[in-house]
Scaffold this motif. Structure first.
Motif, PDB file in Angstrom:
ATOM      1  N   ARG A 159       0.662  -1.196  -0.152  1.00 43.46           N
ATOM      2  CA  ARG A 159      -0.102  -0.006   0.017  1.00 43.46           C
ATOM      3  C   ARG A 159       1.119   1.077  -0.002  1.00 43.46           C
ATOM      4  N   VAL A 160       0.734   2.133  -1.100  1.00 39.87           N
ATOM      5  CA  VAL A 160       1.653   3.017  -1.195  1.00 39.87           C
ATOM      6  C   VAL A 160       1.065   4.556  -1.019  1.00 39.87           C
ATOM      7  N   GLU A 161       1.600   5.226  -0.214  1.00 47.51           N
ATOM      8  CA  GLU A 161       1.139   6.664  -0.195  1.00 47.51           C
ATOM      9  C   GLU A 161       2.002   7.789  -0.524  1.00 47.51           C
ATOM     10  N   ALA A 162       1.348   8.817  -1.339  1.00 51.08           N
ATOM     11  CA  ALA A 162       2.011   9.617  -2.114  1.00 51.08           C
ATOM     12  C   ALA A 162       1.747  11.245  -1.292  1.00 51.08           C
ATOM     13  N   ILE A 163       2.849  11.821  -0.659  1.00 50.02           N
ATOM     14  CA  ILE A 163       2.627  13.212   0.043  1.00 50.02           C
ATOM     15  C   ILE A 163       3.318  14.144  -0.788  1.00 50.02           C
ATOM     16  N   ALA A 164       2.501  15.173  -1.530  1.00 48.27           N
ATOM     17  CA  ALA A 164       3.160  16.024  -2.246  1.00 48.27           C
ATOM     18  C   ALA A 164       3.116  17.481  -1.258  1.00 48.27           C
ATOM     19  N   ARG A 165       4.075  18.259  -1.143  1.00 46.45           N
ATOM     20  CA  ARG A 165       4.215  19.265  -0.264  1.00 46.45           C
ATOM     21  C   ARG A 165       4.490  20.430  -1.277  1.00 46.45           C
ATOM     22  N   THR A 166       3.564  21.414  -1.085  1.00 45.06           N
ATOM     23  CA  THR A 166       3.821  22.739  -1.786  1.00 45.06           C
ATOM     24  C   THR A 166       4.860  23.631  -0.839  1.00 45.06           C
ATOM     25  N   ASP A 167       5.311  24.680  -1.441  1.00 49.57           N
ATOM     26  CA  ASP A 167       6.194  25.375  -0.615  1.00 49.57           C
ATOM     27  C   ASP A 167       5.265  26.499   0.053  1.00 49.57           C
ATOM     28  N   ASN A 168       5.863  27.019   1.142  1.00 52.32           N
ATOM     29  CA  ASN A 168       5.239  28.201   1.672  1.00 52.32           C
ATOM     30  C   ASN A 168       5.207  29.409   0.742  1.00 52.32           C
ATOM     31  N   GLN A 169       4.039  30.116   0.865  1.00 49.62           N
ATOM     32  CA  GLN A 169       3.897  31.265  -0.567  1.00 49.62           C
ATOM     33  C   GLN A 169       3.804  32.601   0.481  1.00 49.62           C
ATOM     34  N   PRO A 170       4.568  33.560   0.003  1.00 53.75           N
ATOM     35  CA  PRO A 170       4.437  35.080   0.615  1.00 53.75           C
ATOM     36  C   PRO A 170       3.027  35.572  -0.005  1.00 53.75           C
ATOM     37  N   THR A 171       2.436  36.135   1.215  1.00 51.81           N
ATOM     38  CA  THR A 171       0.795  36.671   0.806  1.00 51.81           C
ATOM     39  C   THR A 171       0.917  38.020   0.378  1.00 51.81           C
ATOM     40  N   GLY A 172       2.189  38.792   0.195  1.00 52.17           N
ATOM     41  CA  GLY A 172       2.308  39.926  -0.120  1.00 52.17           C
ATOM     42  C   GLY A 172       1.979  40.959   1.251  1.00 52.17           C
ATOM     43  N   PHE A 173       1.549  40.555   2.262  1.00 54.05           N
ATOM     44  CA  PHE A 173       1.664  41.178   3.481  1.00 54.05           C
ATOM     45  C   PHE A 173       2.789  41.536   4.115  1.00 54.05           C
ATOM     46  N   ILE A 174       3.070  42.575   4.698  1.00 56.00           N
ATOM     47  CA  ILE A 174       4.423  42.650   5.181  1.00 56.00           C
ATOM     48  C   ILE A 174       4.135  43.056   6.660  1.00 56.00           C
ATOM     49  N   PHE A 175       4.873  42.530   7.658  1.00 55.48           N
ATOM     50  CA  PHE A 175       4.982  42.797   8.908  1.00 55.48           C
ATOM     51  C   PHE A 175       5.663  44.139   9.148  1.00 55.48           C
ATOM     52  N   GLN A 176       5.379  45.186   8.957  1.00 51.98           N
ATOM     53  CA  GLN A 176       5.996  46.598   8.931  1.00 51.98           C
ATOM     54  C   GLN A 176       6.802  46.801  10.313  1.00 51.98           C
ATOM     55  N   LEU A 177       6.303  46.494  11.472  1.00 50.73           N
ATOM     56  CA  LEU A 177       6.983  46.443  12.778  1.00 50.73           C
ATOM     57  C   LEU A 177       6.867  45.311  13.351  1.00 50.73           C
ATOM     58  N   GLY A 178       7.075  44.140  12.777  1.00 41.91           N
ATOM     59  CA  GLY A 178       7.392  42.684  13.080  1.00 41.91           C
ATOM     60  C   GLY A 178       6.100  42.346  13.560  1.00 41.91           C
ATOM     61  N   SER A 179       6.302  40.959  13.997  1.00 39.35           N
ATOM     62  CA  SER A 179       5.207  40.314  14.817  1.00 39.35           C
ATOM     63  C   SER A 179       5.482  39.540  16.046  1.00 39.35           C
ATOM     64  N   ASP A 180       4.745  39.329  16.880  1.00 36.52           N
ATOM     65  CA  ASP A 180       4.724  38.966  18.201  1.00 36.52           C
ATOM     66  C   ASP A 180       4.838  37.340  18.306  1.00 36.52           C
ATOM     67  N   ALA A 181       4.793  36.917  19.560  1.00 36.45           N
ATOM     68  CA  ALA A 181       4.865  35.368  19.550  1.00 36.45           C
ATOM     69  C   ALA A 181       3.744  34.584  19.148  1.00 36.45           C
ATOM     70  N   PHE A 182       2.658  35.462  18.901  1.00 39.85           N
ATOM     71  CA  PHE A 182       1.603  34.743  18.315  1.00 39.85           C
ATOM     72  C   PHE A 182       1.500  34.983  16.826  1.00 39.85           C
ATOM     73  N   GLY A 183       2.300  35.632  16.344  1.00 42.66           N
ATOM     74  CA  GLY A 183       2.215  35.861  14.795  1.00 42.66           C
ATOM     75  C   GLY A 183       1.507  36.903  14.474  1.00 42.66           C
ATOM     76  N   ARG A 184       1.030  37.911  15.562  1.00 38.34           N
ATOM     77  CA  ARG A 184       0.285  39.025  15.366  1.00 38.34           C
ATOM     78  C   ARG A 184       1.130  40.072  14.856  1.00 38.34           C
ATOM     79  N   ASP A 185       0.394  40.830  13.814  1.00 40.04           N
ATOM     80  CA  ASP A 185       1.074  42.192  13.217  1.00 40.04           C
ATOM     81  C   ASP A 185       1.331  43.204  14.332  1.00 40.04           C
ATOM     82  N   MET A 186       2.497  43.732  14.627  1.00 42.64           N
ATOM     83  CA  MET A 186       2.611  44.673  15.778  1.00 42.64           C
ATOM     84  C   MET A 186       2.221  46.001  15.373  1.00 42.64           C
TER      85      MET A 186
END
Ligand SMILES: Nc1ncnc2c1ncn2[C@@H]1O[C@H](COP(=O)(O)OP(=O)(O)O)[C@@H](O)[C@H]1O
Ligand code: SF4
Ligand SMILES: [Mg+2]
Lengths: 397, 328
Positions: A159-186
Motif C-alpha cells: 500500500r503506497v502513499e504519496a505526499i506532495a508538499r507545496t512550498d510556503n507562499q508569501p501573501t504580499g502582506f509585510i509585518f512593518q513593525l514585526g510580529s509577536d509570539a502569536f504571529g500578530r502584526d505589531m
C-alpha cells in the motif's frame, strides 16, 4: 469662549512650535484611537487569522502562507500501481516494465517535495533520498512534480502513499513593525493598543475629573467640617504613590477596565478637588457671585452655572495633563500584569509581552509600543503644559 | 402730616470678620489662649429708610460701607442686630426668595460684577426666570426691554459683557437689578470706577429710574458732591460706626461732628475736578486695632480724655439730626 477670544488664544498658543507639534501629535493619536479598526492593516484579535509560522518575525518581514500537503493512497498489486478511490490529484504513468511515474496532476506550481511511503524495500526512486529507517523516499523539488519509481523485479504487493508538499507562499502582506509570539502584526496591535490606552485613559481621567471637581465645589461651597474632611482626604490620598494605590486596588479587586478606571479615579480625584476648591473659593469672592446671591439663586445654581464655568478652563488643562498620567498609570499596571485583561491588550501589556524576548534580540515586540507610548505621553504633557501656561497669567513673559 | 411708610430698618447691626483658621490653628489658638485678630467692619449701625427716600452713606475707604450694603441687601448675614423689611423680620423675609428680590444691589466694579461667561440677556433675565416672574421663553424679550430702559440697544442681549465699556456694563448691572422689580435699590459706589463724564450719565439714569418707579434707594459713595445732589438724608460713617445722620441740607449746612466738618472742609467748591475727599490730616487707623473710646480721637482736635475712654452713642442735635460726638 467667543470667537475673538478664541482667535487670540490660538494665536498665543501657536507662538510655540513645540506646542503646535505636540497638538498635532496628540490629535494624530486621538485619530488613531478613534479609527484604529479602519487604519490598521489586520485585526490583531482575529484568532483565526493568526499562524504560528508568522511568530516573532522582525520588522519588514513578509507574511507567508504555509505550504499544503496533498496526499493520495495507491495499491501496488501484481506490478500495477492503482490509485485508491477516485483520486484525481495524482496521475500514474507506466514507463516500461516495473516502472511508474507518479506525479501531481496539476503541475503549475513547483512542489517543495514529493514523498512516497510504503514502497517495497527494493524500490528505486530517481533522485530521492530514503529515510534511514522508514520506507519513505523523499524527492526535493521534483522535476515536473513527478517521481520515477523503478523495480528490478516484480514488486511485492504494498500500500503506497504519496505526499506532495507545496512550498510556503508569501501573501504580499509585510509585518512593518514585526510580529509577536502569536504571529500578530505589531503595527495593528499597536494601533489597537493606542485605542484601548486612550479610551481607558480618557474615561478614567474624565471620571476622576467629574468626581474630584464635584467634591472640590462641595468643599468650597459648604466650608467648615465638610471642607476640612474633603481636604484631609485629599492630603491623605496625595501621600501615597499612584502606582501603590493602583496595585493595591487591583490586587484586591482583580483586573478589568472598570477597576483600572476606579484606581485612576482614586489616584487623581484629589488634584481636581484641590484645584476646583481653590478656584471656586476665589470665584466666590467676586462681585458677580454676590450679584447672583442678590438674585436669590439657589446655591446649586450659583455653583454649577456661575462658579463652575469660570473654573472650567483650568480644570480642562488639568484634565489634559491627567489623561497622560492616567494612560501611563494604566500602562504601568498592565505591564505589571494587574491592569487590563488579556483580551484588551493596551500598550503596557504589549510592552510586557515583548519583555521576555528582548534579550533574545527580538526587541521589536516591546520597542514599537514603548516608543509610541513615550511619544504619546510626552506630546500630551507638552500640550497640557502649554495650555496651563497660557491659562496662568503669571507665566507670561 | 402724611404717614410715611418705613421700607427698611436696621437696628444696631454689626458685622465682624474673623480670619479663616484651619483646624490646627484653631486648636493652637485655644491651647495658647490667643484670640484671633477680628475686624469689626460694621459696629452697631442703626438706619431706617422711608418709602421713596434716598439715603446716602458716605465715608472713607474701609469704613464698612460695602459691608453694610451687603447686609442691607441680605447677601451677608449680620453678626448682631436686626434688620426689617416693611416691618417684617429679615430672616423670614429672605427665606421667601421671590419676595427677597425686592431688595437689589448695583455693584461698584463693572468688570467683576458681571459673569463673563454668560450673555447679557442671560445675566439680566436669569433672576426673573428662575423665580418665575417671566417664563423662560420670554427671557430675551424681558432682558431686551430692561436694556432699553437703561439706554442700551435691545440687541445687546446676545453679546458678552467684555464687549461693552465700563459705563455700558454698569447700565447692564442696573438693568439686572431692575429686571426683578425691586422696591429698594442699594447702589454701592456705583459710579466710582467710571470716568467723570460717564458718571453723570449713570447718575442721571438712576435719578430717572427713581422718579419713574418710586424706588427707595441707598446710595453709597465717597463723592460728597454726588451725595448732596442725590440724597434726602445722609449717614456719615467712620471705622464701622455711623457718626452723623441728618437731612442732606442740614448735614451740609450745619455739620456737627468734627469728622463731618473735616470732610466738608476738604470738599472743593467748584465742581470741575473730581469731587472726592481731600486727604484729611492723620492716618486712617487700622480697623484691626481701632482706637478706644471715640474712634476718631487720634485725628480730632477737640478730643478730650473722656473721648479716649467712652464710646459716644448717637444723640440728637435737633429734629432728626443725629450725631456721635461727646463734645459737639
Ligand atoms: N470678606 C471679608 N473678610 C475679612 N475682612 C473683610 C471682608 N470684607 C470686608 N472686610 C474688612 O472690613 C472692613 C470694611 O470693608 P468695606 O465694607 O469693604 O469698606 P468700604 O466699602 O467702606 O471701603 C475693611 O477693613 C475690610 O478689610
Ligand atoms: S467724641 Fe471726642 S474725639 Fe470723638 S469726635 Fe467728638 S470730640 Fe472728637
Ligand atoms: Mg466698598
Amino acid at each position: 469662549m467667543n470667537r475673538a477670544a478664541f482667535a487670540e488664544f490660538a494665536g498665543r498658543f501657536s507662538e510655540s512650535w513645540v506646542a503646535v507639534a505636540s497638538l498635532v501629535v496628540t490629535v494624530l493619536f486621538l485619530a488613531c484611537a478613534l479609527f484604529a479598526p479602519w487604519l490598521s492593516p489586520t485585526n490583531p484579535y482575529d484568532l483565526a487569522r493568526l499562524q504560528l509560522i508568522d511568530a516573532l518575525k522582525p520588522m519588514g518581514s513578509p507574511q507567508v502562507k504555509p505550504g499544503e500537503e496533498i496526499r493520495a493512497n495507491f495499491a501496488l498489486t501484481q506490478g500495477q500501481l492503482i490509485p485508491e478511490a477516485n483520486d484525481t490529484d495524482f496521475e500514474v504513468e507506466a514507463c516500461g516494465a516495473n516502472c511508474f511515474i507518479v506525479g501531481l496532476a496539476d503541475s503549475s506550481a513547483q512542489l517543495m517535495s514529493l514523498q512516497l511511503r510504503g514502497l517495497p524495500r527494493d524500490a528505486i526512486v530517481d533522485g530521492a533520498s530514503k529515510h534511514p529507517i522508514q520506507p519513505w523516499w523523499t524527492l526535493n523539488a521534483p522535476e515536473n512534480n513527478q517521481a520515477r519509481v523503478r523495480f528490478e523485479n516484480l514488486p511485492a504487493d504494498a500500500r503506497v502513499e504519496a505526499i506532495a508538499r507545496t512550498d510556503n507562499q508569501p501573501t504580499g502582506f509585510i509585518f512593518q513593525l514585526g510580529s509577536d509570539a502569536f504571529g500578530r502584526d505589531m503595527l495593528s496591535a499597536i494601533l489597537y493598543g493606542i485605542r484601548i490606552s486612550v479610551f481607558v485613559g480618557v474615561a478614567a481621567a474624565g471620571s476622576a475629573m467629574l468626581f474630584g471637581t464635584g467634591l472640590g465645589l462641595l468643599a468650597a461651597w459648604r466650608g467648615g467640617a465638610i471642607d476640612a474632611m474633603i481636604m484631609r482626604a485629599v492630603d491623605f490620598t496625595l501621600s501615597f504613590p499612584a502606582i501603590l494605590v493602583g496595585l493595591a486596588i487591583l490586587a484586591i479587586l482583580g483586573s478589568g477596565v472598570e477597576k483600572v478606571i476606579l484606581a485612576v479615579v482614586l489616584v487623581q480625584w484629589c488634584y481636581y478637588a484641590r484645584t476646583a476648591r481653590s478656584l471656586a473659593l476665589s470665584e466666590l469672592n467676586k462681585e458677580y457671585i454676590e450679584a447672583a446671591r442678590g438674585m436669590r439663586l439657589p446655591a446649586w445654581r450659583i455653583m454649577l452655572r456661575h462658579v463652575l464655568p469660570n473654573c472650567l478652563p483650568q480644570i480642562i488643562v488639568l484634565f489634559t495633563l491627567n489623561i497622560a498620567s492616567a494612560i501611563s498609570l494604566e500602562s504601568s499596571l498592565s505591564f505589571l500584569g494587574v491592569g487590563l485583561p488579556l483580551t484588551q491588550p493596551s500598550l503596557g501589556m504589549l510592552i510586557a509581552n515583548g519583555y521576555e524576548y528582548i534579550f533574545s534580540q527580538k526587541y521589536w515586540i516591546s520597542f514599537g509600543p514603548g516608543i509610541v507610548l513615550l511619544i504619546m505621553i510626552v506630546a500630551m504633557n507638552l500640550l497640557g503644559d502649554r495650555l496651563r501656561d497660557l491659562n496662568n497669567p503669571r507665566f507670561e513673559s | 402730616m402724611q404717614v410715611v411708610q418705613t421700607v427698611f430698618q436696621a437696628d444696631e447691626v454689626s458685622r465682624v470678620f474673623e480670619p479663616a483658621r484651619g483646624t490646627i490653628e484653631k486648636l493652637t489658638d485655644r491651647l495658647t489662649g490667643k484670640r484671633p485678630a477680628i475686624v469689626q467692619a460694621v459696629d452697631r449701625v442703626s438706619l431706617s429708610l422711608a418709602q421713596g427716600e434716598t439715603l446716602g452713606i458716605v465715608g472713607e475707604s474701609g469704613c464698612g460701607k460695602s459691608t453694610l450694603a451687603r447686609m442691607i441687601t441680605g447677601i451677608l448675614p449680620v453678626s448682631g442686630g436686626t434688620r426689617r423689611f416693611r416691618g417684617e423680620d429679615y430672616e423670614s423675609f429672605l427665606a421667601r426668595r421671590r419676595d427677597a428680590l425686592k431688595v437689589q444691589m448695583v455693584f461698584q466694579d463693572p468688570m467683576s460684577s458681571l459673569n463673563g461667561r454668560l450673555k447679557v440677556g442671560e445675566i439680566i433675565g436669569e433672576g426673573a426666570v428662575v423665580h418665575g416672574i417671566v417664563p423662560r421663553s420670554r427671557m430675551r424679550e424681558h432682558a431686551a426691554k430692561m436694556l432699553e430702559r437703561v439706554g442700551l440697544a435691545a440687541d445687546s442681549i446676545d453679546r458678552y459683557p467684555h464687549q461693552f465699556s465700563g459705563g455700558q456694563r454698569q447700565r447692564i448691572g442696573i438693568a439686572r437689578a431692575l429686571a426683578v422689580e425691586p422696591e429698594l435699590l442699594v447702589c454701592d459706589e456705583a459710579v466710582a470706577a467710571l470716568d467723570v463724564s460717564v458718571q453723570a450719565q449713570i447718575i442721571n439714569l438712576l435719578m430717572d429710574i427713581r422718579q419713574e418707579s418710586g424706588l427707595s434707594m441707598i446710595f453709597i459713595s465717597h463723592d460728597l458732591g454726588l451725595i448732596r445732589h442725590l440724597c434726602d438724608r445722609v449717614a456719615v460713617m467712620y471705622l464701622g460706626r455711623v457718626v452723623e445722620l441728618a437731612k442732606t441740607s442740614e448735614l451740609f449746612g450745619n455739620p456737627v461732628h468734627p469728622y463731618t466738618q473735616m470732610l466738608l472742609a476738604g470738599m472743593p467748591r467748584i465742581s470741575t475736578e473730581r469731587r472726592t475727599f481731600m486727604p484729611i490730616k492723620g492716618e486712617i487707623p487700622s480697623p484691626l486695632n481701632p482706637p478706644s473710646g471715640c474712634h476718631f480721637h487720634p485725628r480730632c482736635d477737640r478730643a478730650t480724655d473722656h473721648c479716649r475712654i467712652s464710646r459716644p452713642d448717637l444723640r440728637e442735635k435737633g429734629p432728626s439730626h443725629l450725631h456721635a460726638c461727646l463734645n459737639a
